[in-house]
Design a protein around this motif. Structure first.
Motif, short mmCIF file in Angstrom:
data_model
loop_
_atom_site.label_atom_id
_atom_site.label_comp_id
_atom_site.label_asym_id
_atom_site.label_seq_id
_atom_site.Cartn_x
_atom_site.Cartn_y
_atom_site.Cartn_z
N LEU A 29 47.37 -27.15 -77.30
CA LEU A 29 47.02 -28.31 -78.12
C LEU A 29 48.18 -29.31 -78.10
O LEU A 29 49.31 -28.96 -78.44
CB LEU A 29 46.75 -27.86 -79.56
N ILE A 30 47.88 -30.53 -77.70
CA ILE A 30 48.87 -31.60 -77.79
C ILE A 30 48.46 -32.48 -78.98
O ILE A 30 47.36 -33.02 -79.01
CB ILE A 30 48.91 -32.44 -76.50
N ALA A 31 49.35 -32.58 -79.96
CA ALA A 31 49.07 -33.40 -81.14
C ALA A 31 49.45 -34.84 -80.80
O ALA A 31 50.62 -35.15 -80.57
CB ALA A 31 49.88 -32.89 -82.33
N VAL A 32 48.46 -35.70 -80.74
CA VAL A 32 48.71 -37.10 -80.35
C VAL A 32 49.15 -37.90 -81.59
O VAL A 32 48.35 -38.18 -82.48
CB VAL A 32 47.46 -37.72 -79.70
N SER A 33 50.44 -38.21 -81.60
CA SER A 33 51.07 -38.75 -82.81
C SER A 33 51.31 -40.26 -82.75
O SER A 33 51.99 -40.82 -83.62
CB SER A 33 52.39 -38.02 -83.04
N LYS A 34 50.73 -40.93 -81.76
CA LYS A 34 50.95 -42.38 -81.62
C LYS A 34 50.59 -43.10 -82.92
O LYS A 34 49.61 -42.74 -83.57
CB LYS A 34 50.10 -42.93 -80.46
N THR A 35 51.41 -44.05 -83.27
CA THR A 35 51.32 -44.87 -84.51
C THR A 35 51.64 -44.10 -85.80
O THR A 35 51.72 -44.68 -86.87
CB THR A 35 49.95 -45.58 -84.71
N LYS A 36 51.82 -42.79 -85.69
CA LYS A 36 52.03 -42.00 -86.91
C LYS A 36 53.53 -41.81 -87.20
O LYS A 36 54.32 -41.65 -86.28
CB LYS A 36 51.33 -40.64 -86.79
N PRO A 37 53.89 -41.81 -88.47
CA PRO A 37 55.30 -41.73 -88.83
C PRO A 37 55.90 -40.33 -88.64
O PRO A 37 55.18 -39.33 -88.61
CB PRO A 37 55.30 -42.09 -90.32
N SER A 38 57.23 -40.31 -88.58
CA SER A 38 57.95 -39.05 -88.39
C SER A 38 57.60 -38.00 -89.43
O SER A 38 57.56 -36.81 -89.13
CB SER A 38 59.46 -39.30 -88.44
N ALA A 39 57.34 -38.45 -90.67
CA ALA A 39 57.04 -37.48 -91.73
C ALA A 39 55.80 -36.65 -91.37
O ALA A 39 55.76 -35.44 -91.62
CB ALA A 39 56.84 -38.21 -93.05
N MET A 40 54.80 -37.30 -90.80
CA MET A 40 53.59 -36.56 -90.44
C MET A 40 53.84 -35.64 -89.25
O MET A 40 53.29 -34.54 -89.17
CB MET A 40 52.46 -37.54 -90.10
N ILE A 41 54.66 -36.11 -88.33
CA ILE A 41 55.00 -35.28 -87.17
C ILE A 41 55.77 -34.05 -87.64
O ILE A 41 55.51 -32.93 -87.18
CB ILE A 41 55.81 -36.10 -86.14
N SER A 42 56.68 -34.26 -88.60
CA SER A 42 57.44 -33.13 -89.13
C SER A 42 56.53 -32.10 -89.78
O SER A 42 56.79 -30.89 -89.71
CB SER A 42 58.47 -33.61 -90.15
N GLU A 43 55.49 -32.59 -90.41
CA GLU A 43 54.53 -31.68 -91.04
C GLU A 43 53.86 -30.78 -89.99
O GLU A 43 53.74 -29.57 -90.17
CB GLU A 43 53.46 -32.51 -91.77
N ALA A 44 53.46 -31.40 -88.90
CA ALA A 44 52.85 -30.63 -87.81
C ALA A 44 53.87 -29.69 -87.18
O ALA A 44 53.57 -28.54 -86.84
CB ALA A 44 52.27 -31.58 -86.75
#
Ligand SMILES: *Cc1c(COP(=O)(O)O)cnc(C)c1O
Length: 231
Positions: A29-44
């Motif tokens: 699974l590749i989580a596509v994080s475009k436009t999303k902030p670091s905080a959400m990426i950190s959550e994943a």
């Protein structure tokens, strides 16, 4: 929210693998994080995700710098030749190689940095005018040309299927790319060791898995709707 969404996506992925008689470990699974902030990426990241996809070079570079080093960044968007230099040592895999000229540019920058770049060739299976990528019938000759580049390694194929209401409509697209992929594997082209098939997004990743995807790129299904600002 991200954590719950991830659990949902993962359980749907497992179910699709089960239906197709596949081992869930074959599919990343590749989580596509475009436009999303670091905080959400950190959550994943906290939930165990290490593969993230971005479609813009600048955004990928900024996030690469700011976020943990063990994240594997995937470049999934159209790549301009003048930006290869920036992304070449930050992306583990470039999914979107859509011309031989781009591959040659990747060769030059990879050679300069003494590395070998892993790439996928993007195939416009449905031949949509709005999409980048090789046409299926031109892909084999592109593979043969690119295979001669010593600092580029073709790992497989990628496609972005059409936007459809019902994901079943994309099954023939995935089937067609998978057939071509198996056909290419059987040709044993020198310097080509294809074992990656990047297909399936939020709307159709389950069908893509049933049809053989080894990498699925899911954005909205994990991070929610994207809002683009007019800048
Ligand atoms: C944005 C994007 C995705 C993810 O799309 P979702 O529908 O949000 O899952 C996947 N692949 C590519 C190439 C993208 O640009």
């Amino acid at each position: 929210m991200v954590k719950e969404n991830l659990e949902e996506v993962k359980s749907r992925m497992s179910a699709a693998c089960k239906r197709a008689g596949r081992n869930p470990e074959e599919v990343t699974l590749i989580a596509v994080s475009k436009t999303k902030p670091s905080a959400m990426i950190s959550e994943a990241y906290s939930a165990g995700v290490r593969d993230f996809g971005e479609n813009k070079v600048q955004e990928l570079c900024e996030k690469h710098l700011a976020l943990p080093e063990d994240i594997r960044w995937h470049m999934i968007g159209h790549l301009q030749r003048n930006k290869v230099k920036q992304v070449i040592d930050k992306a583990v895999l470039i999914h979107s190689v859509d011309s031989v000229r781009l591959a040659v540019q990747i060769e030059e920058e990879a050679a300069r940095k003494s590395l070998v770049a892993d790439i996928l060739l993007e195939v416009n299976v449905a031949e949509e005018d709005s999409k980048y990528g090789f046409k299926l019938e031109g892909t084999e000759s592109a593979i043969r040309e690119i295979a001669s580049l010593p600092h580029v390694r073709i790992k497989g194929l990628m496609t972005i299927a059409p936007f459809v209401e019902n994901s079943e409509e994309n099954r023939p697209v995935f089937k067609k790319l998978r057939q071509f992929y198996v056909d290419m594997q059987s040709k044993n082209i020198d310097n080509v060791n294809m074992n990656m098939l990047s297909m399936g997004m939020t709307g159709d990743y389950e069908v893509a898995i049933e049809e053989g995807a080894t990498l699925v790129r899911v954005g909205t299904g994990i991070f929610g709707t994207r809002y683009y600002m007019n800048t």
